[in-house]
Scaffold this motif. Structure first.
Motif, mmCIF file in Angstrom:
data_model
loop_
_atom_site.group_PDB
_atom_site.id
_atom_site.type_symbol
_atom_site.label_atom_id
_atom_site.label_comp_id
_atom_site.label_asym_id
_atom_site.label_seq_id
_atom_site.Cartn_x
_atom_site.Cartn_y
_atom_site.Cartn_z
ATOM 1 N N LYS A 132 -6.674 4.899 -0.030
ATOM 2 C CA LYS A 132 -6.042 3.590 -0.103
ATOM 3 C C LYS A 132 -5.576 3.375 -1.539
ATOM 4 C CE LYS A 132 -9.470 3.367 1.986
ATOM 5 N NZ LYS A 132 -10.305 4.299 2.805
ATOM 6 N N ALA A 133 -4.256 3.323 -1.757
ATOM 7 C CA ALA A 133 -3.675 3.086 -3.083
ATOM 8 C C ALA A 133 -2.822 1.831 -2.982
ATOM 9 C CB ALA A 133 -2.852 4.285 -3.538
ATOM 10 N N LEU A 134 -3.307 0.726 -3.556
ATOM 11 C CA LEU A 134 -2.703 -0.591 -3.367
ATOM 12 C C LEU A 134 -2.121 -1.122 -4.668
ATOM 13 C CD1 LEU A 134 -4.485 -0.228 -0.831
ATOM 14 C CD2 LEU A 134 -5.030 -2.655 -0.959
ATOM 15 N N VAL A 135 -0.943 -1.717 -4.550
ATOM 16 C CA VAL A 135 -0.237 -2.268 -5.704
ATOM 17 C C VAL A 135 -0.393 -3.791 -5.718
ATOM 18 C CG1 VAL A 135 1.995 -2.513 -6.852
ATOM 19 C CG2 VAL A 135 1.436 -0.376 -5.661
ATOM 20 N N PHE A 136 -0.751 -4.331 -6.892
ATOM 21 C CA PHE A 136 -0.856 -5.772 -7.111
ATOM 22 C C PHE A 136 -0.031 -6.147 -8.340
ATOM 23 C CE2 PHE A 136 -4.667 -4.383 -4.968
ATOM 24 C CZ PHE A 136 -4.943 -5.371 -4.032
ATOM 25 N N ARG A 137 0.426 -7.385 -8.370
ATOM 26 C CA ARG A 137 1.226 -7.829 -9.535
ATOM 27 C C ARG A 137 0.744 -9.187 -10.017
ATOM 28 N NH1 ARG A 137 6.053 -6.401 -7.854
ATOM 29 N NH2 ARG A 137 5.796 -4.408 -8.930
ATOM 30 N N LEU A 138 0.670 -9.309 -11.360
ATOM 31 C CA LEU A 138 0.298 -10.581 -11.980
ATOM 32 C C LEU A 138 1.511 -11.494 -12.021
ATOM 33 C CD1 LEU A 138 -1.929 -12.168 -13.558
ATOM 34 C CD2 LEU A 138 -0.968 -11.171 -15.647
ATOM 35 N N GLN A 139 1.312 -12.718 -11.622
ATOM 36 C CA GLN A 139 2.415 -13.674 -11.645
ATOM 37 C C GLN A 139 2.917 -13.876 -13.058
ATOM 38 O OE1 GLN A 139 0.683 -17.139 -9.831
ATOM 39 N NE2 GLN A 139 0.207 -16.081 -7.932
ATOM 40 N N ASP A 140 4.225 -14.018 -13.193
ATOM 41 C CA ASP A 140 4.818 -14.242 -14.534
ATOM 42 C C ASP A 140 4.383 -15.598 -15.096
ATOM 43 O OD1 ASP A 140 6.238 -11.835 -14.567
ATOM 44 O OD2 ASP A 140 7.839 -12.700 -13.360
ATOM 45 N N ARG A 196 0.860 -1.180 0.000
ATOM 46 C CA ARG A 196 0.000 0.000 0.000
ATOM 47 C C ARG A 196 0.894 1.227 0.000
ATOM 48 N NH1 ARG A 196 -4.330 2.114 4.683
ATOM 49 N NH2 ARG A 196 -4.599 4.175 3.752
ATOM 50 N N LEU A 197 0.671 2.142 -0.929
ATOM 51 C CA LEU A 197 1.474 3.354 -0.989
ATOM 52 C C LEU A 197 1.140 4.259 0.200
ATOM 53 C CD1 LEU A 197 1.271 4.281 -4.792
ATOM 54 C CD2 LEU A 197 2.860 2.720 -3.627
ATOM 55 N N GLU A 198 2.141 4.932 0.707
ATOM 56 C CA GLU A 198 1.915 5.912 1.757
ATOM 57 C C GLU A 198 1.143 7.105 1.201
ATOM 58 O OE1 GLU A 198 5.421 7.191 3.728
ATOM 59 O OE2 GLU A 198 5.978 5.188 4.438
ATOM 60 N N ASN A 199 0.414 7.788 2.073
ATOM 61 C CA ASN A 199 -0.226 9.038 1.694
ATOM 62 C C ASN A 199 0.692 10.202 2.059
ATOM 63 O OD1 ASN A 199 -2.524 7.810 0.692
ATOM 64 N ND2 ASN A 199 -3.571 7.847 2.665
ATOM 65 N N PRO A 200 0.610 11.319 1.360
ATOM 66 C CA PRO A 200 1.455 12.460 1.682
ATOM 67 C C PRO A 200 1.245 12.903 3.133
ATOM 68 C CG PRO A 200 0.368 12.787 -0.432
ATOM 69 C CD PRO A 200 -0.258 11.582 0.202
ATOM 70 N N PRO A 201 2.284 13.416 3.783
ATOM 71 C CA PRO A 201 2.183 13.782 5.203
ATOM 72 C C PRO A 201 1.190 14.901 5.474
ATOM 73 C CG PRO A 201 4.253 14.551 4.245
ATOM 74 C CD PRO A 201 3.635 13.652 3.246
ATOM 75 N N GLU A 202 0.854 15.672 4.453
ATOM 76 C CA GLU A 202 -0.107 16.759 4.652
ATOM 77 C C GLU A 202 -1.554 16.257 4.694
ATOM 78 O OE1 GLU A 202 1.137 16.990 0.207
ATOM 79 O OE2 GLU A 202 2.066 16.479 2.138
#
Length: 309
Positions: A301-309, A284-290
């Motif tokens: 909520k900004a979440l990163v997912f990856r497809l398996q090779d 999950r990406l952090e949010n800016p401190p402000e």
């Protein structure tokens, strides 16, 4: 009300000493960290102070706020040109220019990239500042990639993807006026719009067009919580998630976002596990401190997912 207005004044004086060089959120009351100020946000648009009110002030409160802002404009820290109060709780979110000459548009800079914003003429100005780290992440990931930007709005992710070296970006949004602004944002940054597609369509009727440009190495999903007649987040997000494996290249990445205080990260993590189990959660990406929030799950909520090779 005087004490909370004093709190806001002190916060702004500190935030403007010195004023940020780029556009920034100066005060985020909606994160519920300052009791009594939950319905106020303040943004610095490089000379314009934008004060957004999300609920009608009680009797006397608006006058107290206006008086404080006029005093702020006399302080040594003030280097701005104008103060705009936007009444987000009213139909069409009208703007009230407290100081300076009214203007409907203004160019601002974030991470060295330029965006054209609307001032006081519609609910949203064209750039969601809490997504700053998300746009930066896309820029860092984009080199040599084909990118799909769903619910593109004014194409902020597309601008950063092209700045990061993407070979192609496909933007889809049913609001063609927003996509037109996206083209303008690309031109402001000297990008070749021949590498950028703008699809003014409703997503669930356009999978064929979307697939035509694929497969994609990076897909960004940043939907509204509710869009009348076309999208309800809790009902429709799953329909997007289950399509991802057929749209992604091997090892492709997804940035999936939710910005509803009542919906946590688990909604996306569990939803992806159910609808597209071939994609694994990365971070999950952090949010800016402000953008502080009393509840870590209450903000973006900004979440990163990856497809398996």
């Amino acid at each position: 009300m005087t004490s909370v207005i004093d709190t806001l004044e002190q916060h702004l004086l500190t935030a403007l000493d010195p004023a940020p060089a780029e556009t920034r959120r100066l005060f985020h009351g909606r994160g519920r960290c300052w009791p009594g100020l939950e319905q106020i946000t303040v943004d610095w648009l490089q000379g314009v102070l934008l004060v957004a009110l999300f609920r009608e002030p009680a009797e006397g409160q608006l006058a107290a706020l206006e008086a404080m802002l006029r005093t702020l404009a006399q302080a040594p820290q003030w280097t701005g040109e104008a103060i705009l109060i936007q009444h987000r709780y009213l139909p069409d979110s009208p703007g009230q220019w407290l100081l300076g000459e009214p203007v409907q548009q203004r160019e601002v800079v974030e991470d060295g990239l330029t965006y054209l914003l609307d001032l006081g003429v519609r609910q949203n100005n064209g750039l969601f500042l809490d997504m700053r780290y998300g746009r930066r992440w896309v820029r860092e990931q984009a080199a040599g990639k084909r990118v799909l930007n769903l619910f593109a709005y004014t194409c902020g992710f597309s601008v950063t993807a092209m700045a990061g070296g993407a070979v192609q970006v496909v933007n889809l949004d049913m609001a063609k006026s927003a996509l037109s602004r996206g083209r303008e944002n690309h031109r402001l940054n000297g990008h070749d719009v021949g590498q950028v597609a703008f699809l003014g369509h409703e997503l669930f009727k356009s999978w064929g067009k979307v697939r035509k440009y694929g497969p994609y190495d990076l897909i960004i999903i940043d939907p509204p919580t509710f869009q009348r007649g076309s999208f309800v987040l809790t009902q429709d997000y799953a329909k997007i998630l289950r399509r991802l494996p057929e749209l992604l290249s091997a090892g492709g990445t997804v940035l999936a976002c939710v910005n509803d205080p009542g919906i946590g990260s688990d909604f996306l993590i569990q939803g992806m596990a159910e609808q597209a189990p071939a994609l694994t959660f990365v971070e999950r990406l952090e949010n800016p401190p402000e953008f502080p929030d009393a509840d870590p799950e209450g903000g973006l909520k900004a979440l990163v997912f990856r497809l398996q090779d």
